[in-house]
Design an enzyme around this catalytic site. Sequence first.
Site, PDB file in Angstrom:
ATOM      1  N   CYS A   1       2.582  -5.087   6.717  1.00 50.32           N
ATOM      2  CA  CYS A   1       2.367  -4.889   5.199  1.00 50.32           C
ATOM      3  C   CYS A   1       3.694  -4.005   4.601  1.00 50.32           C
ATOM      4  O   CYS A   1       4.616  -4.070   5.211  1.00 50.32           O
ATOM      5  CB  CYS A   1       1.167  -3.831   5.227  1.00 50.32           C
ATOM      6  SG  CYS A   1      -0.379  -4.163   5.604  1.00 50.32           S
TER       7      CYS A   1
ATOM      8  N   HIS B   1       0.826  -1.295   0.042  1.00 48.68           N
ATOM      9  CA  HIS B   1      -0.029   0.074   0.137  1.00 48.68           C
ATOM     10  C   HIS B   1       0.960   1.379   0.033  1.00 48.68           C
ATOM     11  O   HIS B   1       2.124   1.169   0.230  1.00 48.68           O
ATOM     12  CB  HIS B   1      -1.108   0.197   1.171  1.00 48.68           C
ATOM     13  CG  HIS B   1      -0.344   0.069   2.486  1.00 48.68           C
ATOM     14  ND1 HIS B   1       0.461   0.794   3.112  1.00 48.68           N
ATOM     15  CD2 HIS B   1      -0.392  -1.015   3.572  1.00 48.68           C
ATOM     16  CE1 HIS B   1       0.754   0.644   4.164  1.00 48.68           C
ATOM     17  NE2 HIS B   1       0.195  -0.463   4.393  1.00 48.68           N
TER      18      HIS B   1
END
Length: 170
Positions: A145, A128
């Site tokens: 992430c 992301h």
Amino acid sequence: MGRMMRVLKLVAALFVVLGLAACGGDSKFRTYNGPAVTKVVVHKADREMQLFHNEKVLKTYKISLGFAPVGHKQIEGDGKTPEGLYYIDRRNPRSRFHLSIGISYPNKADIAYAKSIGKQPGGEIFIHGKTGYKGDNKGDWTWGCIAVPDRQMEDIYAMVRDGTPIYINP
């Protein structure tokens, strides 16, 4: 009178078209017409992610990882980024981190291990952007992430398709 109405309608239509064009000039959705990305390779130790077409590197990105980057993600909340072979399995155009593409963690082995120690494996692991993080966006700060600057995420979002394998190396 009929000619004047046609001219006014034409002028009004021109203003609408110009107005819409001005609104859409900075879209986060990019297009990509190059070679297909056939795999994504992450080198955690080097904080680097590469997009490949077969054996040719198309792009290389500097990345941020989970706040506890050493080792494989095993349980929810451990701050680690998974290691191993996964797949891009979803996308989120409304991510609070600009744009995001999902990684198929946890797999069956991840679930079995966490269950064997009485824990949950966690999930919601994505590549992301950085918008939405309240810190300084430096170093490793995610919950597991892989983060890149927003503009780079726009390119990745356009280039990488669902089903693409992602190899996450220590």
